[in-house]
Motif scaffolding. Sequence first.
Motif, PDB file in Angstrom:
ATOM      1  N   ILE A   1      -2.716   6.705   2.045  1.00 48.17           N
ATOM      2  CA  ILE A   1      -2.807   7.097   3.454  1.00 48.17           C
ATOM      3  C   ILE A   1      -1.637   8.000   3.822  1.00 48.17           C
ATOM      4  CG2 ILE A   1      -1.574   5.089   4.417  1.00 48.17           C
ATOM      5  CD1 ILE A   1      -3.795   5.056   6.618  1.00 48.17           C
ATOM      6  N   THR A   2      -1.930   9.044   4.602  1.00 48.78           N
ATOM      7  CA  THR A   2      -0.871   9.954   5.052  1.00 48.78           C
ATOM      8  C   THR A   2      -0.610   9.672   6.525  1.00 48.78           C
ATOM      9  OG1 THR A   2      -2.558  11.575   5.634  1.00 48.78           O
ATOM     10  CG2 THR A   2      -1.550  11.783   3.452  1.00 48.78           C
ATOM     11  N   PHE A   3       0.634   9.892   6.981  1.00 49.30           N
ATOM     12  CA  PHE A   3       0.957   9.729   8.401  1.00 49.30           C
ATOM     13  C   PHE A   3       1.959  10.791   8.795  1.00 49.30           C
ATOM     14  CE2 PHE A   3       3.135   8.202  12.125  1.00 49.30           C
ATOM     15  CZ  PHE A   3       2.084   7.769  12.916  1.00 49.30           C
ATOM     16  N   THR A   4       1.623  11.556   9.831  1.00 50.00           N
ATOM     17  CA  THR A   4       2.511  12.604  10.339  1.00 50.00           C
ATOM     18  C   THR A   4       2.863  12.268  11.779  1.00 50.00           C
ATOM     19  OG1 THR A   4       1.464  14.228   8.910  1.00 50.00           O
ATOM     20  CG2 THR A   4       2.694  15.074  10.801  1.00 50.00           C
ATOM     21  N   GLY A   5       4.156  12.137  12.066  1.00 46.95           N
ATOM     22  CA  GLY A   5       4.523  11.777  13.429  1.00 46.95           C
ATOM     23  C   GLY A   5       6.018  11.676  13.628  1.00 46.95           C
ATOM     24  N   SER A   6       6.358  11.234  14.851  1.00 51.47           N
ATOM     25  CA  SER A   6       7.783  11.082  15.195  1.00 51.47           C
ATOM     26  C   SER A   6       8.333   9.809  14.557  1.00 51.47           C
ATOM     27  CB  SER A   6       7.909  10.955  16.720  1.00 51.47           C
ATOM     28  OG  SER A   6       7.344   9.709  17.121  1.00 51.47           O
TER      29      SER A   6
ATOM     30  N   PHE B   1       5.575  -1.249   2.200  1.00 46.19           N
ATOM     31  CA  PHE B   1       4.894  -0.027   1.768  1.00 46.19           C
ATOM     32  C   PHE B   1       5.551   0.587   0.538  1.00 46.19           C
ATOM     33  CE2 PHE B   1       1.671   0.689   4.878  1.00 46.19           C
ATOM     34  CZ  PHE B   1       2.095  -0.006   5.985  1.00 46.19           C
ATOM     35  N   ASN B   2       4.733   1.288  -0.195  1.00 51.67           N
ATOM     36  CA  ASN B   2       5.176   2.135  -1.303  1.00 51.67           C
ATOM     37  C   ASN B   2       5.253   3.533  -0.691  1.00 51.67           C
ATOM     38  OD1 ASN B   2       5.603   3.327  -3.750  1.00 51.67           O
ATOM     39  ND2 ASN B   2       3.472   3.162  -4.430  1.00 51.67           N
ATOM     40  N   ILE B   3       6.474   3.971  -0.337  1.00 51.49           N
ATOM     41  CA  ILE B   3       6.649   5.217   0.404  1.00 51.49           C
ATOM     42  C   ILE B   3       6.564   6.427  -0.529  1.00 51.49           C
ATOM     43  CG2 ILE B   3       8.226   6.534   1.885  1.00 51.49           C
ATOM     44  CD1 ILE B   3       7.048   4.067   3.272  1.00 51.49           C
ATOM     45  N   LEU B   4       5.636   7.352  -0.176  1.00 50.32           N
ATOM     46  CA  LEU B   4       5.449   8.593  -0.951  1.00 50.32           C
ATOM     47  C   LEU B   4       5.887   9.759  -0.064  1.00 50.32           C
ATOM     48  CD1 LEU B   4       3.030   6.481  -1.794  1.00 50.32           C
ATOM     49  CD2 LEU B   4       2.046   8.473  -2.876  1.00 50.32           C
TER      50      LEU B   4
ATOM     51  N   PRO C   1       0.840  -1.203   0.000  1.00 50.41           N
ATOM     52  CA  PRO C   1       0.000   0.000   0.000  1.00 50.41           C
ATOM     53  C   PRO C   1       0.877   1.255   0.000  1.00 50.41           C
ATOM     54  CG  PRO C   1      -0.500  -1.444   1.871  1.00 50.41           C
ATOM     55  CD  PRO C   1       0.749  -1.953   1.244  1.00 50.41           C
ATOM     56  N   GLY C   2       0.331   2.335  -0.491  1.00 49.26           N
ATOM     57  CA  GLY C   2       1.052   3.599  -0.447  1.00 49.26           C
ATOM     58  C   GLY C   2       1.001   4.165   0.962  1.00 49.26           C
ATOM     59  N   LEU C   3       2.098   4.804   1.408  1.00 47.01           N
ATOM     60  CA  LEU C   3       2.157   5.491   2.704  1.00 47.01           C
ATOM     61  C   LEU C   3       2.899   6.805   2.488  1.00 47.01           C
ATOM     62  CD1 LEU C   3       2.015   5.831   5.784  1.00 47.01           C
ATOM     63  CD2 LEU C   3       4.092   4.437   5.945  1.00 47.01           C
ATOM     64  N   ALA C   4       2.214   7.928   2.765  1.00 46.52           N
ATOM     65  CA  ALA C   4       2.817   9.259   2.566  1.00 46.52           C
ATOM     66  C   ALA C   4       3.178   9.847   3.924  1.00 46.52           C
ATOM     67  CB  ALA C   4       1.845  10.166   1.824  1.00 46.52           C
ATOM     68  N   PRO C   5       4.435   9.640   4.376  1.00 41.74           N
ATOM     69  CA  PRO C   5       4.819  10.084   5.722  1.00 41.74           C
ATOM     70  C   PRO C   5       5.400  11.490   5.763  1.00 41.74           C
ATOM     71  CG  PRO C   5       6.565   8.720   4.802  1.00 41.74           C
ATOM     72  CD  PRO C   5       5.512   8.873   3.718  1.00 41.74           C
TER      73      PRO C   5
END
Length: 439
Positions: free
Chosen positions: A359-364, A384-387, A262-266
């Motif tokens: 999906i976006t994720f903002t964090g430490s 993950f497919n990192i974006l 899955p894509g993950l936009a951190p």
Amino acid sequence: MSENNRKAHLNVFLRATGHHAGAWRHADSKPELELDIEYLAQLAQLAERGKLDSVFLADGYAGGGSKLEPFTLLSALASVTKHIGLIATVGTVYNEPFHVARQFASLDHISGGRAGWNIVTGAGSAAHNFGLDEHPEHAQRYETGEEFVEVVKQLWDSWEDDALIYDKKNGRLTEQGKVHEINFNGHTYSVKGPLNIPRPPQGYPVLVQAGSSEAGKELAAKTAEVIFTAQQTFEAGREFYTDVKSRLAKYGRTADELVILPGLAPIVADTEAEARDIEAELHAYVDTKRALRNLSERFTVDLSDYDLDDPVPLDKAKPSEEFNGIRSRQEAVLDPARRDESFTIRQLLYRNNGGHGHITFTGSVLQTADFIEKWIRNYAADGFNILPQLVPTGLEAFIDKVIPELQNRGLFRTEYEGATLRESLGLKRPANVRHLQRQ
Ligand SMILES: Cc1cc2nc3c(=O)[nH]c(=O)nc-3n(C[C@H](O)[C@H](O)[C@H](O)COP(=O)(O)O)c2cc1C
């Protein structure tokens, strides 16, 4: 493989400035280097330093964007990297199987077996650039796409692995009977062959797909080795994972023959507060009216009539069956609102700004590693497919901070397993169908 020693596979979806709609205006990003091979080489080398499985380039044939053509760029990146996989998107609409077979075989030879093909039937219409009135419709695209892939595989197999013998004494370059015509006559394609380049080092470059509709999932279960998907919640991710893996057996395939990413936009920083600051900066660079227009198109409802803090008007959205664009993406974008009635248009907009459906994720650093660990350990993803929303700094933070944390947790490789992309992904090298037929 028990859940305790499952390791994640990580691909980076490369964009020179990052995936956030406001990224190119951020002080850290370098939009002026979008076509600069030295800068792009540094990004690929950064991903390789993090021991990532691969870098991926999206592509389309409708104008307006400004980026290098994937094969040209990946061939250049192949010469400045050693281990990282090189995945290019090539559409089955507006291309010919013979050319595509040859281009991927060349990239696989140039890179020593690191090529991957993201097979798309292409949602965006480029018909006008190819003398056509309209883009083929969804079901037709998948039918032709399946035949296209079959022709390409047969062309790769038109040379047996040991066809080349370089027998200078007797003047024989190839072994008699080891280079074959394929004489393919299908519904759409008729191709004589053989290909004019020997079989790729990996046998076949890794076959990636990115369709998540019913047709997309079925084609992936039949032929894909990696599937990219957009899933906006853990639940949706696990449902998709279980669904697609459960389809493999009927094609005689096992779960580890298909890697689901899955894509993950951190947005990652040392603290969550710092990461939130970066996120707020990026949103501030977005032209909200324009972003709302984009979202309205995906959503099939003109959202400019609503207040941003109103709940998402789900009941107004067109059913996906009537949507000829990226159906699964529309589903993914709406999923958070379907699961939470109070989800506002602003929340949907911010998610779309950051991950364009992923999906976006903002964090430490630790929170990001926790997020990844949860999906891997609970079979919602094989990686993950990192974006990265902001490049280069967001990618640097992921490589220099999150990767070491994942390695400490035994969740990510510390050394590459071998020389090819298949070895990194734990995928077998496919035998040549002609050898199989002789057995
Ligand atoms: C990670 C990812 C990358 C994609 N890259 C491309 C691309 O480069 N070019 C393209 O035309 N479509 C791309 N797509 C869209 C898919 O090819 C496909 O059209 C879409 O997922 C819809 O398929 P579906 O109708 O089977 O769900 C991508 C999709 C995903 C999830």
